[in-house]
Design a protein around this motif. Structure first.
Motif, PDB file in Angstrom:
ATOM      1  N   ASN A   1       0.844  -1.190   0.000  1.00 63.81           N
ATOM      2  CA  ASN A   1       0.000   0.000   0.000  1.00 63.81           C
ATOM      3  C   ASN A   1       0.882   1.245   0.000  1.00 63.81           C
ATOM      4  OD1 ASN A   1      -1.986   1.923   0.319  1.00 63.81           O
ATOM      5  ND2 ASN A   1      -2.773   1.147   2.253  1.00 63.81           N
TER       6      ASN A   1
ATOM      7  N   SER B   1      -3.668   8.443   4.452  1.00 61.96           N
ATOM      8  CA  SER B   1      -4.258   7.587   5.470  1.00 61.96           C
ATOM      9  C   SER B   1      -4.267   8.279   6.822  1.00 61.96           C
ATOM     10  CB  SER B   1      -3.475   6.273   5.581  1.00 61.96           C
ATOM     11  OG  SER B   1      -3.706   5.442   4.462  1.00 61.96           O
TER      12      SER B   1
ATOM     13  N   PRO C   1      -0.401   2.506   7.295  1.00 63.92           N
ATOM     14  CA  PRO C   1      -0.477   1.106   6.855  1.00 63.92           C
ATOM     15  C   PRO C   1       0.727   0.356   7.436  1.00 63.92           C
ATOM     16  CG  PRO C   1      -0.736   2.635   5.000  1.00 63.92           C
ATOM     17  CD  PRO C   1      -0.207   3.422   6.166  1.00 63.92           C
TER      18      PRO C   1
ATOM     19  N   THR D   1      -6.535   4.611   4.525  1.00 58.37           N
ATOM     20  CA  THR D   1      -7.197   4.066   5.706  1.00 58.37           C
ATOM     21  C   THR D   1      -7.857   5.165   6.524  1.00 58.37           C
ATOM     22  OG1 THR D   1      -5.273   4.261   7.156  1.00 58.37           O
ATOM     23  CG2 THR D   1      -5.420   2.296   5.804  1.00 58.37           C
TER      24      THR D   1
ATOM     25  N   PRO E   1     -14.307  -2.281   9.448  1.00 61.43           N
ATOM     26  CA  PRO E   1     -13.867  -1.073   8.746  1.00 61.43           C
ATOM     27  C   PRO E   1     -14.988  -0.456   7.924  1.00 61.43           C
ATOM     28  CG  PRO E   1     -12.976  -3.038   7.699  1.00 61.43           C
ATOM     29  CD  PRO E   1     -13.598  -3.484   8.975  1.00 61.43           C
TER      30      PRO E   1
ATOM     31  N   GLU F   1     -13.693   2.797   2.383  1.00 62.88           N
ATOM     32  CA  GLU F   1     -12.446   3.521   2.199  1.00 62.88           C
ATOM     33  C   GLU F   1     -12.138   3.645   0.705  1.00 62.88           C
ATOM     34  OE1 GLU F   1      -9.965   2.235   6.194  1.00 62.88           O
ATOM     35  OE2 GLU F   1     -10.344   0.702   4.668  1.00 62.88           O
TER      36      GLU F   1
ATOM     37  N   TYR G   1      -9.885   3.497  -2.612  1.00 62.59           N
ATOM     38  CA  TYR G   1      -8.776   2.648  -3.040  1.00 62.59           C
ATOM     39  C   TYR G   1      -8.559   2.772  -4.536  1.00 62.59           C
ATOM     40  CZ  TYR G   1     -11.678  -0.854  -5.430  1.00 62.59           C
ATOM     41  OH  TYR G   1     -12.516  -1.493  -6.319  1.00 62.59           O
TER      42      TYR G   1
ATOM     43  N   THR H   1      -4.867  -3.678   4.705  1.00 58.88           N
ATOM     44  CA  THR H   1      -5.356  -2.705   3.727  1.00 58.88           C
ATOM     45  C   THR H   1      -5.094  -3.187   2.308  1.00 58.88           C
ATOM     46  OG1 THR H   1      -3.272  -1.451   3.771  1.00 58.88           O
ATOM     47  CG2 THR H   1      -4.994  -0.790   5.323  1.00 58.88           C
TER      48      THR H   1
END
Length: 363
Positions: free
Chosen positions: A71, A197, A201, A229, A240, A243, A245, A271
């Motif tokens: 990530n 984030s 991560p 995140t 979670p 989010e 991506y 993640t």
């Protein structure tokens, strides 16, 4: 959005974390001559004995043709001292929405620069921020929950204010504040729009440039993707939330090619699993994809593209434990956590890491 939040519950592999097994500072601050990679690596195959190694031994534990999916999201200084109703609060900026709003978590100040949870809201409340800025709280992110709220800022460039006044999110188990650099991984790439984030991560943290070079020399390839995140549910262990991506076409091609050639696809962090599995169809083929994902990987859903997961050690009841079970099976997770306790491994984002692998005889 893809997938579902699911109703499965994680198994309990550890009842509590002894205080002496909490990583309170980064590895490189624990003694002279230590680096980020001065952590230990627990290896839990789907079948077979658990083993404990130095993290620097990772190249010798992987094979030529394996792919590490990483990530590249950079960590934001997402905690901001603020005021609400005449009281001091800390705002954790979690996720930027499509309509200029941000999902935020309000927390009370506690001892030694840490925070403790507080109820969000009320709707219409104005949070005073540094630099003469303000947030208006509008509604909870999810019905029936009040931890995260959608809030509308009085200006456009929230990342710029965070860079000027913010600091990394810190929890009570850490010993002291750390600079933002301590929360950036070697894979972090700043986004052009300032996105990132709320929390590091962290599975990628022990990697160094030298270790990456050693892995490449070994024939291991790296496949980048991005998942920004949000703020973790540190106390309640909620699943979670959606989010943002992005899985690029080059990464999709690399993963598909590796799998076709018999290589293993190992995600660096939960993640990376969430993003990659969100881009994988029922046929097991990864395709370029992006946007929002609400996928929760559970044992019932399983994994389609991932053969292994490199992750930290998770707290009792953490929703991420379901993902570990989906990758390697509950028995492998149980053996791994028993070995972690017996071997005095360290928990949390500055702690040791755990490599879980599928039972190759089953797949």
């Amino acid at each position: 959005m893809s997938g579902a939040r699911g109703s499965e519950k994680p198994s309990v592999y550890i009842r509590d974390i002894p205080p002496e097994l909490v990583a309170r500072v980064p590895a490189e601050q624990r003694g002279p001559g230590l680096g980020r990679d001065s952590v230990r690596l627990l290896v839990s195959p789907g079948a077979g004995a658990v083993s404990l190694h130095a993290f620097r031994e990772l190249p010798g534990l992987l094979r030529a043709g394996d792919v590490l999916v990483v990530n590249t999201s950079a960590t934001l200084p997402a905690a901001l001292d603020s005021r609400l109703g005449g009281e001091d609060v800390v705002v954790h900026f979690s996720t930027r929405g499509e309509d200029r709003r941000w999902a935020v978590e309000l927390r009370d100040r506690a001892v030694r620069g840490t925070t403790r949870p507080r109820a969000g809201g009320p709707a219409g409340a104005v949070v005073e921020l540094p630099g003469g800025r303000a947030l208006v709280l509008e509604e909870p992110l999810a019905a029936g929950a009040d931890r995260l709220w959608w809030a509308r800022p009085s200006w456009d460039d929230v990342p710029a204010l965070l860079r000027a006044y913010g600091r990394p999110i810190r929890y009570a188990y850490t010993e002291r504040d750390q600079p933002l650099s301590a929360y950036q991984t070697v894979f972090a790439v700043p986004a052009a729009d300032g996105a990132g984030s709320a929390e590091m991560p962290s599975a990628g943290r022990p990697f160094t440039a030298e270790l990456v070079a050693a892995l490449v020399s070994r024939g291991v390839q790296f496949a980048p993707l991005t998942l920004h995140t949000g703020v973790a549910s540190q106390e309640a262990h909620e699943p979670p939330y959606p989010e943002r991506y992005a899985v690029p076409g080059t990464t999709a091609w690399l993963v598909n090619a590796a799998r076709a050639a018999g290589g293993r696809v190992i995600a660096v962090g939960t993640t990376a699993v969430r993003a990659l599995e969100s881009a994988t169809g029922p046929d097991g083929v990864v395709r370029a994809a992006g946007g929002w994902t609400d996928l929760v990987v559970t044992p019932g859903r399983g994994v389609r593209a991932v053969d292994g997961l490199l992750t930290g050690l998770h707290e009792p009841g953490a929703s991420h434990l379901m993902m570990l079970e989906a990758v390697a099976g509950a028995e492998a997770v149980r053996r791994g956590y028993a070995a972690a306790r017996a071997g005095l491994c360290l928990w949390h984002e500055f702690g040791d890491v755990h490599l879980l692998l599928k039972d190759e005889k089953r797949y």
